[in-house]
Each structure stands twice: as structure tokens, then as C-alpha cells.
Design an enzyme around this catalytic site. Structure first.
Site, mmCIF file in Angstrom:
data_model
loop_
_atom_site.group_PDB
_atom_site.id
_atom_site.type_symbol
_atom_site.label_atom_id
_atom_site.label_comp_id
_atom_site.label_asym_id
_atom_site.label_seq_id
_atom_site.Cartn_x
_atom_site.Cartn_y
_atom_site.Cartn_z
ATOM 1 N N ARG A 58 -13.529 -0.193 4.413
ATOM 2 C CA ARG A 58 -13.804 1.048 3.694
ATOM 3 C C ARG A 58 -15.155 1.082 2.995
ATOM 4 O O ARG A 58 -15.618 2.141 2.610
ATOM 5 C CB ARG A 58 -12.715 1.278 2.638
ATOM 6 N N ASP B 157 -6.644 -3.382 4.570
ATOM 7 C CA ASP B 157 -7.641 -4.453 4.661
ATOM 8 C C ASP B 157 -7.339 -5.654 3.782
ATOM 9 O O ASP B 157 -8.146 -6.578 3.723
ATOM 10 C CB ASP B 157 -9.049 -3.928 4.356
ATOM 11 N N ASP B 158 -6.171 -5.675 3.097
ATOM 12 C CA ASP B 158 -5.853 -6.869 2.309
ATOM 13 C C ASP B 158 -4.387 -7.247 2.466
ATOM 14 O O ASP B 158 -3.512 -6.388 2.544
ATOM 15 C CB ASP B 158 -6.190 -6.651 0.834
ATOM 16 N N ASP C 163 0.852 -1.191 0.000
ATOM 17 C CA ASP C 163 0.000 0.000 0.000
ATOM 18 C C ASP C 163 0.886 1.238 0.000
ATOM 19 O O ASP C 163 2.110 1.137 -0.095
ATOM 20 C CB ASP C 163 -0.926 -0.013 1.221
ATOM 21 N N ASP D 266 -5.276 2.041 7.255
ATOM 22 C CA ASP D 266 -6.429 1.126 7.203
ATOM 23 C C ASP D 266 -6.178 0.051 6.138
ATOM 24 O O ASP D 266 -6.749 0.074 5.057
ATOM 25 C CB ASP D 266 -7.731 1.886 6.937
ATOM 26 N N TYR E 290 4.227 0.733 -2.351
ATOM 27 C CA TYR E 290 4.157 0.597 -3.811
ATOM 28 C C TYR E 290 5.471 0.964 -4.498
ATOM 29 O O TYR E 290 6.000 0.202 -5.316
ATOM 30 C CB TYR E 290 3.048 1.496 -4.370
#
Length: 657
Positions: free
Chosen positions: A509, A216-217, A208, A214, A320
Site C-alpha cells: 500500500r 500485507d501483515d 483485518d 490486500d 477485527y
């Protein structure tokens, strides 16, 4: 003098003449003068004289009588209000120091005049000042109460005139969005007691932006020579949030976390979204897990994916750009993964590139496009704007999420026949004949309107258009595309080229993803799943509305910040390169490539001498000079900044010489 009976006869005759006038339904469009126009659905337009414009507001939908003036020209006389434009609007409040009354200036470029504002005691007690931002509602409309002064009533004080958070607060409240995170709950205990498989030893990682909290994966992948086995682990806030609870109702109403430059307004409290549910590095987390077999040609295996509940641990919070620098062999790369992570990243790279190639040939792949990151300083003001490129690390996550959501769509469709699905039907079905005409005019004449109604036909035409040497036709056709919508039955997604698509990968989200989690979890644990307990029409309304309004709020904040960024360049002769994205009779709209700012070049600057050879055709998206194309959609142009309209947040530019 005429007696009463004669006057009555005359009035009756006058009324009869008035009643004989044709009646048109339309929308009022104000101008920067005192007159306006009534725009009718079939593209007819009628002049509204200044006295009649005093009876209406810009944007009002009205009924009007069409009569001829003394010069035999048709004009509209509004007489009945159908739908007022001012229902709930953002405005700035001003005090008239002579009469001690408040007036409101609607925050819209077509509202030049101040309107009398009724200020209730609840607002007066807040001691409002000149320039404060407020929410107003229509109180008295000239067509409804002809003898009353037009007025609005102040319902909410949004921000003080000098509040540095004005761009964020005004943009959020304009679309009736919340401005703060939901409060923390009294209890942080799990409300579910399902068994979870222990997969904490598997090398899951998150990818990310560095500042993301936050998460979430998390992803893990195995290369089994003949196929890849992709593990997609998704954070599970529904394990903590009881359906129907106040937390759940808040998340439902908010629908989507609103991401704005420098901040986000989540659907669930930060204690969940950024702490106990977020897949933080080194922390054990409960997740909903999908295991997906992906063939070496990039297709998803016919073998159905499996969903399960598991406990995992992230073995790395990856960024990233770090991953992309490493995989793209960039010089001065500061990221050096260990052997285990390096192996994972190489597998992911091959997986993502293969998937992208497969989708390019079989479905519709995403074109690389620029995104922009607004970097704020410690005081919350704009520091600079960075271009964000879609690189290999972005592709890895993107391809994994598409696979996961494609599989969830198939899973829900096959096993239950309901869920939260994304539906996209391509082009506007009512404008297919117009699209065919445009295609033929541009050398594409081997497709029918019936074909365009199908996903394969839509894909074929999109592919042909994408292969053209310029982006003109592609941008022109975008105006005919319908937006995706959220539905509760399986549906095709033309834009992705998929039979079904159901997102479940962002439950921190998106409330729709929370619903899909609950449905899948109940199904895999052997429980009966009742759709009536999962969602209703109100849920769908919240989801579809939230999707739009969050996007609008983000756009508005960026427009505001772009003003700050661009203002120092006024009349400096600094040249920017931009891409034209709209052409109308009024001028050109273009997006500056360097920073993403939208600018407007009025026709008065393009054609200052009003040369009749220079003509703007908004239907074609072109400006012609003596019949030759001068400017067109998707064309790159060079421009300079001429003027800033801070109140209406417009940037005026000129074509660079």
C-alpha cells in the site's frame, strides 16, 4: 480643451501620486457580494471594491496599492498578479445556447460566476454536455491581459453529469490522482532469488476487516515467561517488482494506495496486491520477517530485532470484530477458535494491553476515537453509515505494527543511517510563545518554549492536557501542531514519542515501505546499499504529496456521501448530537457523532437578532454571551438539519431548542 503636453503633465502627476501609494502583498478573498478583501500576512485586511474584484479571482496572490476612497477609508487596488489561484481546477461545463459558447463554473464556494471556457477539439469530440465535470486551467487572467475576457481552457473530461461515480472520479481528479488500478504486467515471475527460511508450520494469522483483500501483515507470538517473542511477517511485492521498471515508477508516483468508501486505487496491480503478494489464508507466501523481543513491562528489548527472509502460510483470515467479540466475551459471539488459535489470541491480548499501558506512561498513546464505515448498495449508492470502534483486535494489530516500525527505525538508523522515516516535531516552532500564552491562560504555567521544542516537553504537555476534564484545550492546541513528514534521515517522532520510526509493514500500500524493504533486504543479504539507487528528491515529493492528497480525496468523497445521508433529515426536527471542532466569526463547525458528517451553524442562526452581547472569538475558539462562554471547542451540542447546499457540499444546521 487641454493640449497634448498639458495632458502628459497631468498623467505624469497622476502616475506620481499612484506610485506614492503603499504596496501590499496579499491574498484575495471573495464574498457572496460583489466586493472582496485583500488579506495580508500580518492579519491586516483591506476592502476591494467591486470594479477591482473584476480584475482578480478568489485565492489569487497579488500586489495591491493601498489608497483612500472619498470617505477616507483605505482600500486595495490589485495591479500585479503574483500567483493565480486557478491553475488546475475542477469545474462544471455549461453551454450558453444563445452564443453557442461554453462556460465553466469552478467547483469552489467562492466562485459564483461562470468563466468563458476554451474547449479544444479533443474535448469537443467527446460531445460534452451541460453539467459535465471537467479539469480546467487558467488561460487569460484580467491582470495579465486586461483587454481580454477572463478565460480557462478545458484539459480533461472527468465525468458526465449523471455518472453515479461522480463523487469518486471528481474527488480523485481534483487532486490529480489516478482513477484506476495499474494494468497487469506481462510477467508475474519473481525478480529476486534469495534463500528463504521455511516457517510455514508456525501459526501465523492475519487480522483485518472481512472485506480486505490486500493483506500485507501476518502475526505470530510466543510467550517465553520473561518476554514475548513477536513475529511480524510482511508481504514482499519488491520480490516481483524490479527497481526502475514501469511498475516501480507507477508505484513511486502513486506513493500510497488511495482508500475511498467502496473502493481503493492501489499503487501496484491487483494481481500483486490482492493475489500473489497478499497473505491469503492457506497460501504459501514469501515475506520479510522481523523477530522482536518485547519485555513483560511492554518495552521493546535492547536486544536488536532480527530481519530475515522467510516463507510462511496464514493459518487463519481473522476479522477485527470476530476477534474482539471473543476476547471481550460479547454475548451472541459467533466466533469459536480452536485451542491453538485461542491460546495465540490470549497471548496477543495480554501483549496489546501491556503495550498500551506502557505507551500511556512512557510515550504518547492513541485516544480511542470513532471511525466510520460507508456501506454502499449494489448500485454503488450509499446504503448506511456504521460507526467503527477501536476494539481489542484493532489494538493488537496497532501495537504490533508500532513495535515493528519502531524497530525498523532503530535498525536502519544504527546500521545504515538512511531510509524512509516518519518525522514529527510536535508544535509549530514559530508559534511556541503563543502556545505558552494559551497554556498559562488555562492554568498550565510550568513549561517553557524551549521545553516544547523537545519530545519530552511535548509529551508532558500533551499528557497534562489529556487529563483535563474537557477536551477544549486539547482541540485548541491541535491547530498549532505540524503534520508528520517523510524524510530520508533518522528523525524523532514526537507524536509517537519515539526516537525513530520507519514504516515497512505496508509495502502493498505504500511506496516508502517498498523502499525500506529493498534497503533491509540488501543489507541482510550482505550487499552494498547505495541510497542514491533507492530514492531521490522526487521520491520524497511524491511521498509527502501523496500522503496529503489521498487524505483530501477520502475526505471529499465522504463529504459528498454525507450529503446523501443527511438530506432526508432536512427540517424533520430529528436531533443529532455533535462535537464542535471549529469556531469562527462566521459560525460553528461540528461533527455529528452518529455518522461523522461535518455541519456548519452560521452565526445568523446562533444570533438571529444580532445581539451585541453574543460575540464569536475565533482565536479562543469560543462564543460568548454577555462575557460568559456559550459555546466552545470540543463541547457537545444538539442540532437539527436546516439546509443542504449540494453544489458546494455543505450541510447547514441549527442549534436544537
Amino acid at each position: 480643451m487641454l493640449d497634448a503636453s498639458a495632458l502628459a503633465v497631468l498623467q505624469k502627476a497622476k502616475n506620481k501620486i499612484i506610485e506614492s501609494f503603499p504596496i501590499k502583498d496579499g491574498t484575495v478573498r471573495a464574498t457572496d457580494k460583489s466586493f472582496g478583501f485583500l488579506e495580508v500576512d500580518n492579519n491586516e485586511s483591506y476592502f476591494i471594491a467591486p470594479p477591482d474584484m473584476k480584475k482578480v479571482f478568489h485565492g489569487d496572490k497579488v500586489k495591491a496599492r493601498i489608497r483612500k476612497d472619498s470617505n477616507d477609508r483605505e482600500q486595495a487596488e490589485p495591479f500585479e498578479l503574483v500567483t493565480p489561484f486557478i491553475t488546475r481546477c475542477v469545474a462544471r461545463l455549461y453551454l450558453n445556447h444563445k452564443n453557442k459558447k461554453f462556460y465553466a463554473k469552478i467547483d469552489h464556494p467562492n466562485y459564483r460566476d461562470q468563466i468563458f471556457a476554451k474547449v479544444p477539439n479533443s474535448i469537443r469530440n467527446l460531445n460534452p454536455k451541460d453539467g459535465d465535470w471537467v479539469i480546467v486551467e487558467l488561460s487569460d487572467h484580467p491582470l495579465l491581459k486586461p483587454n481580454n475576457q477572463p478565460s480557462v481552457i478545458v484539459r480533461e473530461l472527468i465525468a458526465r453529469a449523471d455518472d453515479p461515480k461522480v463523487p469518486w472520479l471528481v474527488s480523485l481528479r481534483k487532486y490529480n490522482l489516478p482513477t484506476e488500478c495499474p494494468p497487469d504486467p506481462d510477467s508475474l515471475e519473481m525478480v529476486e532469488q534469495y534463500e528463504h527460511e521455511d516457517l510455514t508450520d508456525l501459526f501465523f494469522v492475519t487480522i483485518d476487516s472481512p472485506e480486505t483483500k490486500d493483506m500485507d501483515d501476518a502475526l505470530y507470538i510466543e510467550d517465553n515467561n520473561e518476554y514475548w517473542l513477536l513475529y511480524v511477517a510482511i508481504a514482499d511485492p519488491t520480490a516481483y517488482i524490479q527497481p526502475g521498471s514501469s511498475l516501480d515508477k507507477t508505484a513511486e508516483k502513486r506513493a500510497f494506495t488511495c482508500y475511498l468508501p467502496g473502493t481503493n486505487i492501489p499503487i501496484i496491480p491487483h494481481v500483486f496486491s490482492e493475489n500473489i503478494c497478499s497473505i491469503l489464508e492457506g497460501e504459501k507466501r514469501s515475506v520479510l520477517l522481523a523477530k522482536i523481543v518485547v519485555n513483560k513491562d511492554g518495552s521493546v528489548s535492547n536486544e536488536p530485532c532480527t530481519f530475515s527472509l522467510a516463507n510462511i502460510r496464514s493459518h487463519g483470515k481473522l476479522a477485527y470484530n470476530d476477534i474482539s467479540d471473543y476476547l471481550e466475551n460479547k454475548e451472541n459471539c459467533n466466533f469459536s477458535p480452536d485451542e491453538n488459535l485461542a491460546k495465540q489470541l490470549k497471548i496477543f491480548e495480554t501483549f496489546a494491553l501491556t503495550r498500551a499501558k506502557y505507551r500511556e506512561n512512557q510515550t504518547i498513546s492513541f485516544k480511542d476515537k470513532l471511525d466510520y464505515h460507508y456501506v454502499l448498495n449494489e448500485k454503488g449508492a450509499l446504503d448506511h453509515i456504521e460507526i467503527e470502534y477501536r476494539r481489542i483486535a484493532n489494538r493488537i494489530v496497532e501495537e504490533a505494527m508500532i513495535v515493528a516500525n519502531e524497530c525498523a527505525g532503530s535498525y536502519l538508523a544504527k546500521n545504515l543511517g538512511f531510509g524512509i522515516f516518519n518525522k514529527h516535531t510536535g508544535f509549530d516552532q514559530d508559534k511556541l510563545n503563543q502556545i505558552i500564552k494559551i497554556l498559562k491562560a488555562n492554568g498550565i504555567d510550568d513549561i517553557t518554549s524551549d521545553e516544547l521544542k523537545t519530545m519530552s516537553g511535548y509529551f508532558n504537555i500533551r499528557k497534562k492536557v489529556s487529563e483535563l476534564p474537557t477536551g477544549y484545550l486539547d482541540m485548541r492546541l491541535r491547530k498549532f501542531q505540524v503534520p508528520a513528514e517523510i524524510v530520508t534521515a533518522p528523525a524523532e517522532h514526537f507524536g509517537l514519542g519515539l526516537k525513530t520510526y520507519a514504516t515497512w509493514t505496508s509495502p502493498i500500500r505504500k511506496y516508502g515501505d517498498m523502499i525500506n524493504h529493498r534497503i533491509i533486504k540488501q543489507f541482510i543479504t550482505g550487499q552494498h546499499v547505495d541510497p542514491k539507487q533507492m530514492f531521490n528528491e522526487t521520491t520524497l515529493e511524491y511521498l509527502n504529496l501523496g500522503k496529503r492528497t489521498n487524505r483530501y480525496a477520502e475526505r471529499d468523497v465522504k463529504d459528498w456521501l454525507n450529503i446523501e445521508y443527511i438530506e432526508p433529515f432536512i427540517n424533520t426536527k430529528t436531533i443529532f448530537e455533535a462535537i464542535i471542532n471549529d469556531i469562527s466569526r462566521g459560525g460553528i463547525k461540528a461533527v455529528i457523532i452518529e455518522n461523522g458528517a461535518t455541519v456548519f451553524i452560521p452565526m445568523s442562526l446562533i444570533n438571529p437578532t444580532k445581539d451585541e452581547k453574543i460575540v464569536a472569538n475565533n482565536e479562543e475558539g469560543r462564543i460568548f454571551n454577555n462575557g460568559n462562554v456559550m459555546f466552545e471547542l470540543a463541547m457537545k451540542i444538539k442540532l437539527t438539519i436546516s439546509e443542504i447546499d449540494r453544489y458546494n457540499r455543505n450541510i447547514i444546521a441549527s442549534i436544537a431548542e
